[in-house]
Scaffold this motif. Structure first.
Motif, mmCIF file in Angstrom:
data_model
loop_
_atom_site.group_PDB
_atom_site.id
_atom_site.type_symbol
_atom_site.label_atom_id
_atom_site.label_comp_id
_atom_site.label_asym_id
_atom_site.label_seq_id
_atom_site.Cartn_x
_atom_site.Cartn_y
_atom_site.Cartn_z
ATOM 1 N N GLN A 47 4.139 3.804 9.369
ATOM 2 C CA GLN A 47 3.203 5.015 10.036
ATOM 3 C C GLN A 47 3.113 5.898 8.759
ATOM 4 N N ALA A 48 2.090 6.450 8.724
ATOM 5 C CA ALA A 48 1.877 7.504 7.859
ATOM 6 C C ALA A 48 2.220 8.803 8.296
ATOM 7 N N ILE A 49 3.163 9.704 7.598
ATOM 8 C CA ILE A 49 3.818 10.737 8.505
ATOM 9 C C ILE A 49 2.588 12.010 8.305
ATOM 10 N N ASP A 50 1.538 11.764 7.762
ATOM 11 C CA ASP A 50 0.519 12.846 8.153
ATOM 12 C C ASP A 50 -0.354 12.523 9.353
ATOM 13 N N ASP A 51 -1.006 11.540 9.448
ATOM 14 C CA ASP A 51 -1.717 11.341 10.652
ATOM 15 C C ASP A 51 -0.893 10.691 11.828
ATOM 16 N N ASP A 52 0.141 10.160 11.433
ATOM 17 C CA ASP A 52 1.087 9.563 12.330
ATOM 18 C C ASP A 52 0.371 8.608 13.420
ATOM 19 N N ALA A 53 -0.648 7.854 12.748
ATOM 20 C CA ALA A 53 -1.359 6.848 13.433
ATOM 21 C C ALA A 53 -0.661 5.696 13.738
ATOM 22 N N ASN A 54 0.143 5.072 12.763
ATOM 23 C CA ASN A 54 0.633 3.749 13.040
ATOM 24 C C ASN A 54 -0.213 2.619 13.506
ATOM 25 N N GLN A 55 -1.357 2.511 12.632
ATOM 26 C CA GLN A 55 -2.170 1.401 13.132
ATOM 27 C C GLN A 55 -2.495 0.500 11.887
ATOM 28 N N THR A 56 -2.659 1.057 10.795
ATOM 29 C CA THR A 56 -3.158 0.232 9.537
ATOM 30 C C THR A 56 -2.718 -1.226 9.553
ATOM 31 N N GLY A 57 -1.657 -1.388 9.606
ATOM 32 C CA GLY A 57 -0.763 -2.860 9.305
ATOM 33 C C GLY A 57 -1.397 -3.638 10.176
ATOM 34 N N ASP A 82 -10.138 6.580 7.906
ATOM 35 C CA ASP A 82 -9.201 6.259 9.258
ATOM 36 C C ASP A 82 -8.485 5.102 8.839
ATOM 37 N N SER A 83 -7.668 4.533 9.782
ATOM 38 C CA SER A 83 -6.877 3.489 9.782
ATOM 39 C C SER A 83 -7.589 2.177 9.590
ATOM 40 N N LEU A 84 -8.790 2.107 10.591
ATOM 41 C CA LEU A 84 -9.519 0.917 10.467
ATOM 42 C C LEU A 84 -10.445 0.962 9.129
ATOM 43 N N ILE A 116 4.987 9.913 -1.899
ATOM 44 C CA ILE A 116 4.765 8.467 -1.278
ATOM 45 C C ILE A 116 5.292 8.886 0.093
ATOM 46 N N ASN A 117 4.361 8.213 1.364
ATOM 47 C CA ASN A 117 4.707 8.241 2.480
ATOM 48 C C ASN A 117 6.206 7.478 2.545
ATOM 49 N N PRO A 118 7.250 8.301 3.143
ATOM 50 C CA PRO A 118 8.454 7.870 3.194
ATOM 51 C C PRO A 118 8.566 6.249 3.669
ATOM 52 N N PHE A 119 7.680 5.753 4.545
ATOM 53 C CA PHE A 119 7.721 4.416 5.055
ATOM 54 C C PHE A 119 7.380 3.357 3.884
ATOM 55 N N ASP A 120 6.541 4.017 3.289
ATOM 56 C CA ASP A 120 5.794 2.949 2.118
ATOM 57 C C ASP A 120 6.846 2.873 1.296
ATOM 58 N N ALA A 121 7.618 3.918 0.975
ATOM 59 C CA ALA A 121 8.489 3.821 -0.299
ATOM 60 C C ALA A 121 9.845 2.823 0.446
ATOM 61 N N SER A 155 -3.279 2.448 -3.421
ATOM 62 C CA SER A 155 -3.669 3.620 -2.753
ATOM 63 C C SER A 155 -4.981 3.845 -2.679
ATOM 64 N N ILE A 156 -5.435 4.185 -1.583
ATOM 65 C CA ILE A 156 -6.771 4.602 -1.127
ATOM 66 C C ILE A 156 -6.908 6.003 -1.098
ATOM 67 N N GLY A 157 -7.685 6.843 -1.756
ATOM 68 C CA GLY A 157 -7.859 8.215 -1.772
ATOM 69 C C GLY A 157 -8.314 8.778 -3.216
ATOM 70 N N PRO A 165 0.703 -1.115 0.044
ATOM 71 C CA PRO A 165 -0.126 0.172 -0.072
ATOM 72 C C PRO A 165 0.939 1.282 -0.046
ATOM 73 N N LEU A 166 0.473 2.236 -0.780
ATOM 74 C CA LEU A 166 1.225 3.482 -0.865
ATOM 75 C C LEU A 166 0.198 4.725 -0.512
ATOM 76 N N LYS A 167 0.633 5.360 0.404
ATOM 77 C CA LYS A 167 -0.235 6.582 0.828
ATOM 78 C C LYS A 167 0.255 7.598 0.386
HETATM 79 N N1 LIG Z 1 -5.016 5.738 2.171
HETATM 80 C C1 LIG Z 1 -4.163 4.662 2.194
HETATM 81 N N2 LIG Z 1 -3.702 4.288 1.093
HETATM 82 C C2 LIG Z 1 -2.839 3.383 0.841
HETATM 83 N N3 LIG Z 1 -1.858 2.943 2.143
HETATM 84 C C3 LIG Z 1 -2.425 3.657 3.070
HETATM 85 C C4 LIG Z 1 -3.318 4.507 3.393
HETATM 86 N N4 LIG Z 1 -3.653 4.876 4.637
HETATM 87 C C5 LIG Z 1 -2.404 4.152 5.274
HETATM 88 N N5 LIG Z 1 -1.961 3.417 4.433
HETATM 89 C C6 LIG Z 1 -0.778 2.174 4.762
HETATM 90 O O1 LIG Z 1 -0.865 2.205 6.208
HETATM 91 C C7 LIG Z 1 0.356 2.425 6.911
HETATM 92 C C8 LIG Z 1 0.124 3.090 8.047
HETATM 93 O O2 LIG Z 1 -0.609 4.030 8.289
HETATM 94 P P1 LIG Z 1 -1.070 4.784 9.514
HETATM 95 O O3 LIG Z 1 -1.915 3.857 10.277
HETATM 96 O O4 LIG Z 1 -2.104 5.827 8.982
HETATM 97 O O5 LIG Z 1 0.005 5.551 10.202
HETATM 98 C C9 LIG Z 1 1.083 3.561 5.703
HETATM 99 O O6 LIG Z 1 2.340 3.465 5.850
HETATM 100 C C10 LIG Z 1 0.612 2.822 4.611
HETATM 101 O O7 LIG Z 1 1.382 1.717 4.095
#
Ligand SMILES: Nc1ncnc2c1ncn2[C@@H]1O[C@H](COP(=O)(O)O)[C@@H](O)[C@H]1O
Ligand SMILES: Cc1cc2nc3c(=O)[nH]c(=O)nc-3n(C[C@H](O)[C@H](O)[C@H](O)COP(=O)(O)OP(=O)(O)OC[C@H]3O[C@@H](n4cnc5c(N)ncnc54)[C@H](O)[C@@H]3O)c2cc1C
Lengths: 329, 251
Positions: B118-128, B93-95, B35-40, B62-64, B6-8
């Motif tokens: 972690q996505a460096i915009d929302d800094d959630a660190n949850q999605t995975g 949101d992450s869920l 691309i979110n640096p961690f995704d790269a 990518s979702i967006g 996934p690439l954000k």
């Molecule tokens: N809208 C999105 N599209 C694609 N990948 C996402 C999206 N949001 C989150 N991710 C993936 O989930 C990771 C953690 O995101 P987050 O939980 O928002 O910090 C990111 O580094 C991406 O790999």
């Protein structure tokens, strides 16, 4: 509509091989505040093996129940089984909120738990304010540059709190009921296995728990210099050490020292930055410090824009002088 | 082997972020996206894994909004084989993202999902972690080293934790999230960009995937974090120590 339920919080405690992580008390403080405002109660759940002392250390903070999941299958904090045990507790106890203090442990386990509960989650919460039957949360995002005011829908709310936003509560004589949680290892998921942990005991406090943090950046050329200058100054002050990402990437410091947006977040009384430029990703991890000192040879370094005391100069000259003068004092 | 990455799309880490006047969002004028640096980093690891095992298909998702095509094309230019845009203009949101990714996972059946920690915009660190739970599979988060067993049955991962480096093995398929030290992502080359133009970029929607991407966390407003003011410059070590002792009283 959700039935208004009595607030019933579940705090997930964190420990390091049987030693309570003091940051857990930030979550306890948050739970206490919510209960004080809305009524209701909170429980604390400790998971691990041989964790009697952790539970003991947590007795006296006003939890209704101290839930102790002590089992050999939980000897390492693996997210799959930890989340499964917490899920069962949250469901049987009708928890309305599950929280822990932001750390790599909580970040690993709690999102997994949230999804098991079909609950959304907030990370790095700095404020929880009751609002009628509901709550309003504040959290930081964008490397600490933006504060978001957020509502969470759903019957169960899962979140992590920032340690610096909730100071540790005092201990009282009032004891919690200690309840053993039955863990049936055969029912737990086993998708991952622990192999090893490479911890290098530094003999110094952790940067997230120290009153003073001395932190080094790219100015430090190798690990000997880091130890002599950053470590040397820290020892004179009884401080913890930290570093920028640059030194971790270079293999000069271990990852446990990285302070910043994607490392540890610290808010000590005093932070001394030695040869650190002050990139926003670093500032995200230390800008809530009470007093910031920056020592850098570049007068234009951005860290000076937020430092209470700035000293322009070469850390290789200034730091030995500081160490010598602290020696004499 | 099939690998899902996934690439954000996020604001470039070097751009200055400003909250707009009514606190409803960010000022986007002049903001560069990346691309979110961690995704790269996750994608780079997938590319290296493909080189190692000889054959693998790498799917970037990518979702967006439609703008995310830019990051998907960049991912294809780095070397991914296929891209998928899940078009969704409202907030997530992450869920919600994890539920969309779970639907894609079920359709594509990858052996591995490599994503950012972690996505460096929302800094959630949850999605995975959420995705792993939804799929009932294993997770290895914050990893700085990855070795996939020759038979593809498991991966050995070195994780960066607060206490130090931890090594775990995780049964595949699994969700693996990348930390900074995993690798250094390659740059996109002109040739890569040329090739990317011919690679498939599929477009779909959450509805077509049979899921809702509606967010259950609602951001009411954004405010700029209070700015610290610069203090004073001291000239000597003596002056600094004296200030710390007598003025700030911190040593
Ligand atoms: N809208 C999105 N599209 C694609 N990948 C996402 C999206 N949001 C989150 N991710 C993936 O989930 C990771 C953690 O995101 P987050 O939980 O928002 O910090 C990111 O580094 C991406 O790999
Ligand atoms: C996705 C992402 C996440 C990141 N996460 C983090 C994070 O969590 N933490 C973090 O720290 N960074 C993080 N970074 C990196 C960050 O952007 C900076 O690159 C990093 O903080 C720079 O480290 P530094 O200040 O040590 O090095 P530099 O920026 O190179 O600064 C070195 C400073 O030392 C000064 N100096 C050099 N020699 C001397 C001397 N002899 N005496 C005095 N001063 C001297 C220089 O003037 C300069 O200001 C992240 C970046 C990205 C893209």
């Amino acid at each position: 509509m959700n039935q208004p339920r009595l607030t019933n919080l579940l705090v997930i405690a964190e420990h390091d091989s049987g030693q309570l992580k003091l940051a857990t008390l930030a979550s306890v403080a948050c739970a206490q505040r919510v209960c004080a405002a809305t009524g209701g109660q909170f429980d604390i759940l400790v998971l691990g093996e041989g964790i009697g002392p952790v539970a003991e250390a947590l007795n006296g903070y006003g939890a209704a129940n101290l839930l102790v999941a002590d089992d050999a299958s939980l000897n390492h904090p693996l997210a799959d089984r930890y989340a499964a045990v917490i899920e069962t507790q949250a469901k049987t106890r009708n928890s309305t909120m599950v929280l822990g203090t932001a750390s790599t442990f909580s970040k690993d386990v709690l999102p997994r738990l949230a999804a098991l509960l079909d609950a959304s989650m907030l990370s790095d919460v700095t404020s929880v304010v009751p609002d009628g039957d509901d709550f309003t949360f504040e959290r930081v995002m964008f490397a600490g540059n933006v504060i978001a005011t957020v509502k969470m829908d759903g019957a169960i709310k899962v979140f992590t709190v920032r340690a610096a936003a909730f100071s540790a509560p005092p201990k009282s004589d009032q004891k919690s009921a200690v309840v053993a949680v039955n863990v049936d290892a055969s029912t737990l998921p086993k998708t991952a296995e622990f192999v090893s942990r490479d911890e290098k005991p530094s003999g110094r406090p952790d940067a997230t728990e120290a009153r003073i943090v001395v932190s080094g950046g790219r100015a430090l050329k190798n690990s000997e210099d880091f130890e002599r200058l950053v470590g040397g100054l820290a020892d004179k002050l009884g401080a913890a050490v930290g570093s920028s990402r640059a030194l971790v990437d270079a293999g000069i410091t271990p990852n446990t020292l990285q302070i910043g947006q994607t490392g540890k977040v610290v808010a000590p009384d005093l932070y001394i930055g030695l040869g650190i430029s002050g990139a926003i990703q670093h500032l995200a991890g230390m800008k809530d410090t009470k007093i910031i000192v920056a020592i850098n040879q570049d007068a234009e370094a951005p860290i000076f824009e937020i430092a209470d005391y700035g000293l322009i100069g070469d850390v290789y000259q200034i730091v030995p002088e500081m160490i010598a003068k602290l020696e004499k004092a | 082997m099939k690998i899902l990455v996934p690439l954000k799309r996020v604001p470039d880490p070097d751009t200055k972020i400003r909250v707009n006047a009514d606190g409803s969002g960010l000022e986007t004028d002049g903001v560069k996206f990346a691309i979110n640096p961690f995704d790269a980093i996750a994608l780079e690891e997938a590319l290296r894994l493909r080189d190692q095992v000889g054959a693998a298909e790498i799917l970037v998702v990518s979702i967006g909004s439609a703008d995310c095509q830019e990051q998907l094309r960049a991912g294809l230019a780095m070397g991914a084989d296929r891209a998928m845009l899940v078009k969704h203009d409202a907030a997530t949101d992450s869920l919600a993202v994890a539920k969309v990714l779970a639907a894609i996972y079920r359709r594509e059946q990858p052996q591995l999902v490599l994503m950012g920690k972690q996505a460096i915009d929302d800094d959630a660190n949850q999605t995975g972690q959420m995705l792993a739970a939804l799929l009932g599979i294993g997770q290895a988060t914050f990893i700085s080293k990855l070795a996939v067993a020759a038979d593809g049955s498991k991966a050995t991962c070195c994780r960066e934790t607060d206490a130090g480096l931890e090594t775990v093995t995780v049964a595949l398929p699994a969700i693996i999230t990348a930390d900074l030290r995993l690798n250094e992502p390659r740059y996109v080359t002109a040739l890569g960009i040329m090739k990317a133009k011919k690679k498939p970029l599929e477009e779909t929607t959450p509805a077509e995937l049979g899921v809702s991407a509606a967010s259950r966390t609602r951001v009411l407003k954004l405010t700029s974090a209070p700015k610290r003011k610069a203090g004073i410059r001291v000239k000597t070590v003596d002056e600094l120590l004296q200030k710390l002792r007598e003025e700030a009283r911190v040593i």
